[in-house]
Write an enzyme that holds these catalytic residues in place. Structure first.
Site, PDB file in Angstrom:
ATOM      1  N   CYS A 166     -36.064   1.975  31.475  1.00 38.71           N
ATOM      2  CA  CYS A 166     -35.952   2.698  33.262  1.00 38.71           C
ATOM      3  C   CYS A 166     -35.564   1.016  34.269  1.00 38.71           C
ATOM      4  O   CYS A 166     -34.318   1.162  34.994  1.00 38.71           O
ATOM      5  CB  CYS A 166     -37.105   3.418  33.655  1.00 38.71           C
ATOM      6  SG  CYS A 166     -37.897   4.937  32.435  1.00 38.71           S
ATOM      7  N   CYS A 189     -41.329   1.480  31.348  1.00 33.80           N
ATOM      8  CA  CYS A 189     -40.133   1.335  30.509  1.00 33.80           C
ATOM      9  C   CYS A 189     -39.083   0.602  30.431  1.00 33.80           C
ATOM     10  O   CYS A 189     -38.445   0.796  32.035  1.00 33.80           O
ATOM     11  CB  CYS A 189     -39.704   3.069  31.257  1.00 33.80           C
ATOM     12  SG  CYS A 189     -38.692   3.645  30.196  1.00 33.80           S
TER      13      CYS A 189
END
Length: 148
Positions: free
Chosen positions: A75, A72
């Protein structure tokens, strides 16, 4: 939130032993009674299927969990800010990370639909949730404090 007016249960981020800590000693670099390592080190704790419930259920300080995954992009972009936020919030809030790819059952249990998602737990119960990346450690700290 406390076992008495003078002490807290704090789970060690290293050996996962529950420690009783005097509130007055919370900011004085306390060590685990079992493994003798620091109970607070200004870094998020990596949780897994085994340690998650212990830290959420037994810590008598709030626990802020970053549900994330290695693939991600947002993230990864938020990770440094989350790391810095640990220094701003400890020893009054424990910061932890849970990799949703490695702990898929926990991600499903908490109905994590997008990542990153921050969830704030107090006394074992989720009290706030925010999906999406924060831009700074100060934003993470402010959001957390606003829900306590």
């Amino acid at each position: 939130m406390t076992t008495s007016a003078e002490s807290l249960h704090i789970v060690c981020p290293h050996c996962h032993t529950t420690n009783r800590l005097r509130v007055a000693d919370q900011g004085k670099a306390p060590e685990c009674g079992q493994c003798h390592q620091a109970l607070f080190n200004a870094h998020p704790l990596a949780l897994d299927d085994t340690s998650f419930d212990r830290h959420i259920g037994r810590n008598q300080i709030p626990v802020l969990v970053d549900f994330w995954a290695s693939w991600c992009g947002p993230c990864r972009m938020m990770a440094p800010a989350f790391e810095q936020a640990a220094g701003l919030l400890e020893p009054h809030v424990r910061l932890a990370k849970l990799n949703t790819e490695e702990a898929q059952a926990l991600a499903a249990r908490f109905n994590i639909r997008s990542i990153p998602t921050l969830a704030l737990f107090v006394n074992g119960k989720e009290v706030a949730r925010q999906a999406g990346a924060f831009r700074s450690a100060a934003d993470i700290a402010q959001w957390t404090r606003s829900h306590l």
